[in-house]
Design a protein around this motif. Structure first.
Motif, PDB file in Angstrom:
ATOM      1  N   ALA A 134      46.267  35.964  42.378  1.00 10.60           N
ATOM      2  CA  ALA A 134      46.552  35.835  41.462  1.00 10.60           C
ATOM      3  C   ALA A 134      46.303  36.151  40.301  1.00 10.60           C
ATOM      4  CB  ALA A 134      45.762  34.406  40.886  1.00 10.60           C
ATOM      5  N   VAL A 135      45.107  37.129  40.319  1.00 14.83           N
ATOM      6  CA  VAL A 135      44.770  38.272  38.738  1.00 14.83           C
ATOM      7  C   VAL A 135      45.423  39.453  39.081  1.00 14.83           C
ATOM      8  CG1 VAL A 135      42.793  39.535  38.046  1.00 14.83           C
ATOM      9  CG2 VAL A 135      42.540  37.227  38.451  1.00 14.83           C
ATOM     10  N   ALA A 157      39.784  43.172  34.508  1.00 21.40           N
ATOM     11  CA  ALA A 157      39.804  41.858  34.117  1.00 21.40           C
ATOM     12  C   ALA A 157      39.876  41.835  36.411  1.00 21.40           C
ATOM     13  CB  ALA A 157      40.788  40.705  34.358  1.00 21.40           C
ATOM     14  N   ARG A 158      40.448  42.826  37.022  1.00 24.21           N
ATOM     15  CA  ARG A 158      39.777  42.946  38.592  1.00 24.21           C
ATOM     16  C   ARG A 158      38.741  43.529  38.997  1.00 24.21           C
ATOM     17  NH1 ARG A 158      40.771  42.902  43.919  1.00 24.21           N
ATOM     18  NH2 ARG A 158      42.675  43.004  44.728  1.00 24.21           N
ATOM     19  N   ALA A 183      37.445  33.242  39.079  1.00 27.26           N
ATOM     20  CA  ALA A 183      38.213  31.636  39.038  1.00 27.26           C
ATOM     21  C   ALA A 183      39.710  31.142  39.803  1.00 27.26           C
ATOM     22  CB  ALA A 183      38.425  30.992  37.377  1.00 27.26           C
ATOM     23  N   ALA A 184      40.426  31.853  39.859  1.00 30.24           N
ATOM     24  CA  ALA A 184      42.032  32.296  40.876  1.00 30.24           C
ATOM     25  C   ALA A 184      42.057  32.850  41.987  1.00 30.24           C
ATOM     26  CB  ALA A 184      42.408  32.504  39.114  1.00 30.24           C
ATOM     27  N   GLY A 185      41.252  34.182  42.350  1.00 31.41           N
ATOM     28  CA  GLY A 185      41.322  34.759  43.094  1.00 31.41           C
ATOM     29  C   GLY A 185      42.248  35.707  42.765  1.00 31.41           C
ATOM     30  N   GLN A 236      35.351  37.714  45.169  1.00 34.29           N
ATOM     31  CA  GLN A 236      36.567  36.793  45.858  1.00 34.29           C
ATOM     32  C   GLN A 236      36.337  36.028  44.825  1.00 34.29           C
ATOM     33  OE1 GLN A 236      39.333  37.794  48.140  1.00 34.29           O
ATOM     34  NE2 GLN A 236      38.059  39.866  47.362  1.00 34.29           N
ATOM     35  N   ALA A 237      36.819  34.984  45.362  1.00 34.38           N
ATOM     36  CA  ALA A 237      37.564  33.831  44.794  1.00 34.38           C
ATOM     37  C   ALA A 237      36.717  32.943  44.891  1.00 34.38           C
ATOM     38  CB  ALA A 237      38.944  32.545  44.468  1.00 34.38           C
TER      39      ALA A 237
END
Length: 334
Positions: A283-284, A297-298, A278-280, A302-303
């Motif tokens: 950003a995460v 979360a990582r 959702a954000a790339g 890819q986005a």
């Protein structure tokens, strides 16, 4: 079918619902996603139950201070622009040959203020099925006088719901007192309103389980004015408390808060689970450094443009809202 606005036809919808012991759910909306979720749930319900017609009400507030929904409908924050688009969306979606052929849609103007909405009240209301005329913030005698004047002016043109007492927002300092049955009787007699909103222990904007619906009060009011009671603030009580309210004289229930409140956590979870998509990754990583996300979360994904879109986010909210609307139809349209 097109939206039902003719007064006699609207009355007939309510009469048929009463005969079937159906409670008419009225879902407020301030965006196309909510509007379509309501209609989609009703169409699905009709198809699965083999019903030729299922009535459902779509509503919107205008300049109601607690939640001016028509202002929120567009980023112009113009109440008139938002109201026009709300109505246009509903008309397009319910037009003949459209995607919801088994839905009888009614359009309701909710919490229309006797003063702030004066311009609306003087306009052509023939495109709407019903209106809640709200003078409840005034002293009781003034409320009756103002509502009676509006009923006299619009009698036979639009179904009128009147507010016997003010419905408070649970986030404020004031809280509702239960409507006295004798006040409900006097209000109904002296105003002539078709339906009466009574305070029955629920409030706007409260979380479920915080308050308790008073069926005893509803039944006492029912015995005096008949099954013409409208319940607001349903989102402040769990569904188990309001499963059998048709027998209490409740003919209509207004719902909004839970649609937004309970779909938001679902969207949050989906976005957290698909954070990189959702954000790339950059950003995460930044959110992990700020302790707003954990390393779980990582991932190496890819986005994804499909997860970045408004459509993806709205689909999640739409499906959750549709599920909630369907739960009310399953509960009240027996």
């Amino acid at each position: 079918m097109a939206i039902i606005t003719d007064f006699s036809q609207v009355k007939e919808v309510y009469a048929q619902a009463a005969e079937k012991k159906w409670v008419m759910p009225c879902f407020c909306s301030e965006n196309l996603t909510t509007t379509e979720a309501v209609l989609s749930a009703a169409q699905e319900f009709a198809e699965q139950r083999g019903l030729p017609r299922v009535p459902v009400t779509l509503a919107i507030t205008v300049q109601y201070a607690q939640r001016p929904q028509s202002r929120h409908y567009t980023h112009t924050r113009r109440w008139d622009t938002g109201l026009s688009l709300f109505r246009a969306d509903a008309e397009v979606l319910t037009s003949p040959g459209g995607p919801f052929p088994n839905v009888d849609a009614l359009l309701h103007l909710d919490h229309v203020q006797h003063d702030l909405d004066a311009e609306l009240l003087e306009s052509d209301l023939s495109g709407y099925s019903s209106i809640m005329y709200d003078a409840s913030a005034l002293p009781f005698n003034d409320n009756i006088r103002k509502t009676a004047a509006f009923v006299e002016k619009m009698h036979g043109k639009i179904l009128i719901e009147g507010a016997c007492d003010e419905i408070f927002d649970a986030g404020g300092g004031a809280h509702n007192a239960l409507t006295l049955p004798e006040d409900a009787l006097r209000y109904r007699r002296e105003t002539g309103a078709d339906l009466v909103v009574a305070n029955l222990g629920t409030e706007h904007r409260a979380s479920a389980q915080e308050l308790r619906y008073s069926g005893d009060t509803a039944r006492k009011i029912r015995d005096l004015i008949g099954a013409r009671i409208v319940l607001h603030g349903l989102s402040s009580v769990p569904q188990c408390q309001v499963r059998d309210i048709a027998g209490d004289g409740i003919c209509k229930v207004n719902i909004w808060t839970m649609l937004e409140r309970d779909s938001s956590p679902v969207l949050l979870r989906e976005m957290a689970q698909n954070a990189v998509k959702a954000a790339g990754p950059a950003a995460v990583d930044a959110l992990i450094k700020e302790n707003l996300l954990t390393a779980t979360a990582r991932d190496s994904v890819q986005a994804s443009i499909s997860h970045c879109t408004t459509m993806w986010r709205q689909d999640i909210v739409f499906m959750e809202m549709k599920k909630m609307v369907r739960s009310f139809l399953d509960m009240w349209y027996l």
